[in-house]
Design an enzyme around this catalytic site. Structure first.
Site, PDB file in Angstrom:
ATOM      1  N   LEU A  33      77.201 -21.230  39.398  1.00  0.00           N
ATOM      2  CA  LEU A  33      76.706 -19.856  39.355  1.00  0.00           C
ATOM      3  C   LEU A  33      75.617 -19.655  38.306  1.00  0.00           C
ATOM      4  CD1 LEU A  33      80.185 -18.080  39.607  1.00  0.00           C
ATOM      5  CD2 LEU A  33      78.671 -18.788  41.466  1.00  0.00           C
ATOM      6  N   HIS A  37      73.855 -14.925  40.840  1.00  0.00           N
ATOM      7  CA  HIS A  37      75.245 -14.675  41.241  1.00  0.00           C
ATOM      8  C   HIS A  37      75.896 -13.627  40.324  1.00  0.00           C
ATOM      9  CE1 HIS A  37      74.750 -18.989  42.614  1.00  0.00           C
ATOM     10  NE2 HIS A  37      75.147 -18.405  43.717  1.00  0.00           N
ATOM     11  N   GLU A 148      69.089 -11.363  48.042  1.00  0.00           N
ATOM     12  CA  GLU A 148      67.923 -11.244  48.924  1.00  0.00           C
ATOM     13  C   GLU A 148      67.068 -12.513  48.912  1.00  0.00           C
ATOM     14  OE1 GLU A 148      66.098  -7.598  47.605  1.00  0.00           O
ATOM     15  OE2 GLU A 148      67.568  -6.379  48.680  1.00  0.00           O
ATOM     16  N   SER A 186      70.652 -22.467  42.414  1.00  0.00           N
ATOM     17  CA  SER A 186      71.474 -23.605  41.948  1.00  0.00           C
ATOM     18  C   SER A 186      70.685 -24.898  42.101  1.00  0.00           C
ATOM     19  CB  SER A 186      72.762 -23.686  42.757  1.00  0.00           C
ATOM     20  OG  SER A 186      73.444 -22.457  42.692  1.00  0.00           O
TER      21      SER A 186
END
Ligand code: PAF
Length: 282
Positions: A33, A37, A148, A186
């Protein structure tokens, strides 16, 4: 904050929350994360009584030559991030918990999965829609939160929820960027220092397209050219796609007469990165 691996335990907890009349927000993730996130979890926490974060690297959304085995993982760090951002439960199932060996059911969304990333990653959205449907059935959230940055994923999930009558609000959340404009992902961890610098070309090329729109450009092909010119000047970058599509049905547009999504995918070395912006036609 608890971390559970089993569907049964998750359902029991959800039932106890429901008995107390709590609303539930779900943030589906594949872990590792980052601030993007975190912003989803914080929003979910502000809008719901309880927040579930699912952390599951979903094998069925990766193609045969994609990065399933190397996908970054750090559950201990993720737990701290979730806790700090206001999550109440991490659902972290094993693959065998989510997929029985004899499963033959999947969820397919047609048409809007055909272009952009769907054209390049043919099984991807079937995998995403299948796992997200399963998560929706397990967690039964009131709201689910998606970034988004994965603009096509967000549009596909909204469509799936509408077509299949899931009683869930899908909340899209803005892209979170590094200081130099690179969208948080990530997969940024795969970039070498040199590639990391080169990766700023994604956002820079999109900014050039925004400027062109601001200056009155209304032809999609010209807009695509503005973007490709910028990217071609970066030796480490290779274009996967540049698409200018209607922001709702994701169909390609020629002349810009409605709100559009400008979406790009670029290889920086071996790493594939995506970015986009929506331009509202006034
Ligand atoms: O965006 C992601 O991380 C994944 O596609 C999702 C929605 C968690 C499904 O595996």
């Amino acid at each position: 904050m608890e971390t559970v691996q089993s569907i049964k335990e998750t359902r029991e907890l959800i039932k106890s929350w429901r008995r107390n009349g709590y609303t539930i927000g779900l943030v589906p993730t594949m872990g590792f994360l980052h601030e993007g996130h975190k912003s989803l979890i914080k929003k979910a926490s502000a809008e719901n009584d309880k927040v579930v974060v699912s952390i599951f690297v979903n094998p069925i959304q990766f193609g045969p030559n994609e990065d399933l085995t190397s996908y970054p993982r750090d559950l201990e760090k993720d737990k701290i991030t979730c806790d700090n951002a206001g999550a109440d439960l991490i659902f972290n199932p094993q693959v065998s918990e989510m997929y029985s060996d004899n499963a033959v059911t999947s969820v397919t969304v047609d048409e809007i999965t055909e272009g952009l990333c769907g054209a390049k990653r043919p099984i991807h959205f079937r995998g995403v829609c299948t796992v997200v449907s399963k998560l929706f059935n397990i967690v039964t959230p009131d709201r689910a939160y998606f970034g988004e940055k994965d603009s096509q994923q967000l549009a596909v999930i909204k469509r799936m929820v509408s077509d299949l009558n899931f009683d869930i609000d899908i909340v899209g959340c803005p892209i979170i960027r590094e200081e130099d404009g690179l969208a948080k992902s990530s997969r940024n961890i795969y970039l070498s220092d040199e590639e990391r610098k080169a990766a700023t070309v994604l956002n820079k090329s999109l900014n050039s397209a925004k400027d062109a729109l601001q200056n009155g450009e209304r032809y999609a092909s010209k807009l695509a050219h503005v973007i490709s010119e910028k990217i071609d000047n970066e030796p480490l970058a290779k274009i996967d796609y540049i698409e200018i599509v209607d922001s709702v049905d994701l169909k390609p547009v020629c002349e810009i007469t409605s709100s559009i999504l400008v979406a790009i995918a670029i290889y920086i070395g071996k790493t594939r990165l995506i970015d986009n912006f929506t331009w509202n036609f006034k």
